[in-house]
Design a protein around this motif. Sequence first.
Motif, PDB file in Angstrom:
ATOM      1  N   ILE A 173      18.872  65.583  47.441  1.00  0.00           N
ATOM      2  CA  ILE A 173      19.269  64.706  48.210  1.00  0.00           C
ATOM      3  C   ILE A 173      20.467  63.935  47.858  1.00  0.00           C
ATOM      4  N   GLY A 174      21.416  64.376  48.674  1.00  0.00           N
ATOM      5  CA  GLY A 174      22.896  64.017  48.587  1.00  0.00           C
ATOM      6  C   GLY A 174      23.413  64.503  47.027  1.00  0.00           C
ATOM      7  N   ASP A 175      23.815  63.839  46.276  1.00  0.00           N
ATOM      8  CA  ASP A 175      24.074  64.207  44.992  1.00  0.00           C
ATOM      9  C   ASP A 175      23.129  64.281  43.737  1.00  0.00           C
ATOM     10  N   LYS A 176      22.073  63.960  44.195  1.00  0.00           N
ATOM     11  CA  LYS A 176      20.803  63.677  43.327  1.00  0.00           C
ATOM     12  C   LYS A 176      19.474  64.891  43.648  1.00  0.00           C
ATOM     13  N   THR A 177      18.945  65.030  42.349  1.00  0.00           N
ATOM     14  CA  THR A 177      17.911  66.105  42.480  1.00  0.00           C
ATOM     15  C   THR A 177      16.360  65.469  42.305  1.00  0.00           C
ATOM     16  N   LYS A 178      15.729  65.641  43.285  1.00  0.00           N
ATOM     17  CA  LYS A 178      14.207  64.632  43.354  1.00  0.00           C
ATOM     18  C   LYS A 178      13.020  65.570  43.426  1.00  0.00           C
ATOM     19  N   HIS A 179      11.933  65.315  42.622  1.00  0.00           N
ATOM     20  CA  HIS A 179      10.727  66.026  42.789  1.00  0.00           C
ATOM     21  C   HIS A 179      10.321  65.943  44.276  1.00  0.00           C
ATOM     22  N   ILE A 180       9.855  66.859  44.696  1.00  0.00           N
ATOM     23  CA  ILE A 180       9.524  66.746  46.265  1.00  0.00           C
ATOM     24  C   ILE A 180       8.185  65.937  46.403  1.00  0.00           C
ATOM     25  N   VAL A 181       7.057  66.007  45.427  1.00  0.00           N
ATOM     26  CA  VAL A 181       6.216  65.029  45.528  1.00  0.00           C
ATOM     27  C   VAL A 181       6.643  63.440  45.667  1.00  0.00           C
ATOM     28  N   GLY A 182       7.466  63.172  44.579  1.00  0.00           N
ATOM     29  CA  GLY A 182       8.233  61.934  44.424  1.00  0.00           C
ATOM     30  C   GLY A 182       8.931  61.629  46.030  1.00  0.00           C
ATOM     31  N   TYR A 183       9.399  62.508  46.331  1.00  0.00           N
ATOM     32  CA  TYR A 183      10.372  62.481  47.598  1.00  0.00           C
ATOM     33  C   TYR A 183       9.268  61.989  48.798  1.00  0.00           C
ATOM     34  N   LEU A 184       8.393  62.618  48.751  1.00  0.00           N
ATOM     35  CA  LEU A 184       7.322  62.544  49.943  1.00  0.00           C
ATOM     36  C   LEU A 184       6.740  61.327  49.771  1.00  0.00           C
ATOM     37  N   GLN A 185       6.517  60.635  48.623  1.00  0.00           N
ATOM     38  CA  GLN A 185       6.098  59.404  48.357  1.00  0.00           C
ATOM     39  C   GLN A 185       6.692  58.241  49.371  1.00  0.00           C
ATOM     40  N   ASP A 186       8.262  58.450  49.419  1.00  0.00           N
ATOM     41  CA  ASP A 186       8.835  57.462  50.226  1.00  0.00           C
ATOM     42  C   ASP A 186       8.384  57.506  51.658  1.00  0.00           C
ATOM     43  N   PHE A 187       7.874  58.882  52.259  1.00  0.00           N
ATOM     44  CA  PHE A 187       7.123  58.687  53.538  1.00  0.00           C
ATOM     45  C   PHE A 187       5.888  58.393  53.551  1.00  0.00           C
ATOM     46  N   LEU A 188       5.256  57.729  52.445  1.00  0.00           N
ATOM     47  CA  LEU A 188       3.812  57.508  52.484  1.00  0.00           C
ATOM     48  C   LEU A 188       2.720  58.426  52.273  1.00  0.00           C
ATOM     49  N   PHE A 189       3.277  59.657  51.748  1.00  0.00           N
ATOM     50  CA  PHE A 189       2.138  60.744  51.352  1.00  0.00           C
ATOM     51  C   PHE A 189       1.954  60.578  50.005  1.00  0.00           C
ATOM     52  N   THR A 190       0.658  60.331  49.729  1.00  0.00           N
ATOM     53  CA  THR A 190       0.130  60.552  48.264  1.00  0.00           C
ATOM     54  C   THR A 190       0.318  61.901  47.766  1.00  0.00           C
ATOM     55  N   PRO A 191       0.337  62.221  46.491  1.00  0.00           N
ATOM     56  CA  PRO A 191       0.367  63.689  46.103  1.00  0.00           C
ATOM     57  C   PRO A 191      -0.743  64.339  46.655  1.00  0.00           C
ATOM     58  N   GLU A 192      -2.022  64.073  46.667  1.00  0.00           N
ATOM     59  CA  GLU A 192      -3.053  64.761  47.361  1.00  0.00           C
ATOM     60  C   GLU A 192      -2.684  64.962  48.978  1.00  0.00           C
ATOM     61  N   ARG A 193      -2.260  64.041  49.529  1.00  0.00           N
ATOM     62  CA  ARG A 193      -2.016  64.266  51.060  1.00  0.00           C
ATOM     63  C   ARG A 193      -0.600  65.285  51.158  1.00  0.00           C
ATOM     64  N   ALA A 194       0.256  65.128  50.210  1.00  0.00           N
ATOM     65  CA  ALA A 194       1.466  66.158  50.041  1.00  0.00           C
ATOM     66  C   ALA A 194       0.880  67.631  50.240  1.00  0.00           C
ATOM     67  N   ARG A 195      -0.253  67.757  49.471  1.00  0.00           N
ATOM     68  CA  ARG A 195      -0.676  69.189  49.472  1.00  0.00           C
ATOM     69  C   ARG A 195      -1.658  69.499  50.597  1.00  0.00           C
ATOM     70  N   THR A 196      -1.656  68.733  51.468  1.00  0.00           N
ATOM     71  CA  THR A 196      -2.682  69.046  52.658  1.00  0.00           C
ATOM     72  C   THR A 196      -1.927  69.920  53.623  1.00  0.00           C
ATOM     73  N   GLN A 197      -2.420  70.926  54.510  1.00  0.00           N
ATOM     74  CA  GLN A 197      -1.983  71.693  55.432  1.00  0.00           C
ATOM     75  C   GLN A 197      -1.589  70.764  56.606  1.00  0.00           C
ATOM     76  N   ILE A 198      -0.460  71.317  57.178  1.00  0.00           N
ATOM     77  CA  ILE A 198       0.110  70.385  58.199  1.00  0.00           C
ATOM     78  C   ILE A 198      -1.181  70.210  59.376  1.00  0.00           C
ATOM     79  N   LYS A 199      -1.978  71.286  59.617  1.00  0.00           N
ATOM     80  CA  LYS A 199      -2.851  71.340  60.862  1.00  0.00           C
ATOM     81  C   LYS A 199      -3.830  70.105  60.806  1.00  0.00           C
ATOM     82  N   PHE A 200      -4.017  69.790  59.489  1.00  0.00           N
ATOM     83  CA  PHE A 200      -5.074  68.531  59.025  1.00  0.00           C
ATOM     84  C   PHE A 200      -4.549  67.245  59.078  1.00  0.00           C
ATOM     85  N   LEU A 201      -3.218  67.031  59.419  1.00  0.00           N
ATOM     86  CA  LEU A 201      -2.591  65.773  59.284  1.00  0.00           C
ATOM     87  C   LEU A 201      -2.708  65.084  60.929  1.00  0.00           C
ATOM     88  N   SER A 202      -2.800  63.823  61.078  1.00  0.00           N
ATOM     89  CA  SER A 202      -2.696  63.004  62.048  1.00  0.00           C
ATOM     90  C   SER A 202      -1.372  63.044  62.737  1.00  0.00           C
TER      91      SER A 202
END
Length: 558
Positions: free
Chosen positions: A339-368
Amino acid sequence: MRILTGDVVPDSGSVTLRSGARVARLSQEVPRDWKGTIKSIVLGESEAHDDDPDYEEAWKIEHAADSTLSRMQLDPDADFQTLSSGLKRRVLLARAISRSPDVLLLDEPTNHLDIASILWLENFLSRWEKTLIFVTHDRSFLQNLATRIWEIDRGRLFDWSCDYQTFLQRKEQALAAEEKQNALFDKKLAEEEVWIRQGIKARRTRNEGRVRALKAMRENRSERRSSEGKAKLNLQEAQRSGALVAQLKDVSFSYEDKTILSDFSTTIMRGDKLGIIGRNGAGKTTLLKLLLGQLDPQQGNVRLGTNLKIAYFDQLRDTLDPEKTVQECVGDGGNQIQIGDKTKHIVGYLQDFLFTPERARTQIKFLSGGERNRALLARLMTQPANVIVLDEPTNDLDSETLEMLEEQLVEFAGTVLMVSHDRTFLNNVVTSTIVFEDDGVNEYVGGYDDWQAAVERRRESEKQLADSAKSETKKEPVAAKPAKPASKKLSFKDKHELEKLPARIEKLEVEIAKLHDRMSDPAFYQKGGAEIAKVSNELAELEQQLSTAFERWEELEG
């Protein structure tokens, strides 16, 4: 809503409906297994009972269905399965409305509807005399219809008897008061915690009532629920594109016997924020593809600018593999993301978009729908871009995320091309609109309200001309006024110059970009002052030439 329809039983409490009251609900999902004509779907023939039919009631239902289909401009004999998702929603809406329920429940009724359908629906529902309850993130729709708002916040239901704008003001005041109250409470709790931890002497003489009050305060604090999270959006800007992003000149395009564009011309410059408006199926996505060079015109020319870095937000979410998890889709299978000039863990990045670690490991087809949109936004914002393309970005996004996306797009220094039916979103973001209208495709300055104002001015002008023509026919014939001289045509020399200008502008931009790269190197400033001054003067001269070329281009094209 499911509790109100009886599909979900509450854990406690009761739901009481008046005897004979009818409740109809339009859900967000479009059934995939429904087959038949539009009329059969609206009538619900699969649910009909042949034994002891009430012919009078059946006639009333059929008449209501025919009337609703006519008003919603739906062909009763069309095959439901062949319709677009937007038209299927209109059919389901017609099905709910035709039953004249006492309570009409609508879950995101404007999703996938074009502006004309939304306006029709608004007009229809504004005259609805029975109870209407709807969930929506369309702020214009909400403002125009709601007279009372139920808000679910941190497990509680709040009842606001006002319109949407008043609700926003009162909510802001309530949150400020709550924040102040919590701060005072926390200060008092901290003081009591200090008191309880004092020495032995203090504990011997302490007030047991005060100890019990402290215990109650601790329980109260532990039960407090913090505000719901908000997505943290951050568009990454790539290196600047050339000043010209795209130019369409006399472009025509058709599908079989359906004309999408006819001799259409437009120029999009760096920094423009363009909204595209039109009915479902009018050809908005086709126009986007022509602007991006993904589709060749059947007539005319399309010219793309230089150094375009495009990020695409797809209406159908086709860029998300349904079998992959959110983490795999956004991070392309890796655990780290740049992200820009920084490296971030994907799970931490997804938390910025309101995905919990468990939800981040969910298949796309099961999302709202909303989660899929946020996943697509998360993916979009990993890509540095100077052109953002958004095809129906507001479907399923909550109001807070919508407002944050608006802020990002307004502050974005690059170019935005956007197809949307969200009137508030268009008003807040775009600087110009291309509209598919009955008389063809037209371009306007400003957002949705500006387009509507321009249309109204055009109608008034046409009315005045018609009235003037009528009054003239009643008078004595008079000599015709001399026609205005035709606009001066370009000479051969000017035409030749106009044809050469785009290439000259592009060449100047390339040279300026090279000088910028050269001057951004720290080693450049270790050279002598004469060399630095020479390059700086050369850059200023090129930028002056570019400005003059643009002015000349506008003069010749005007």
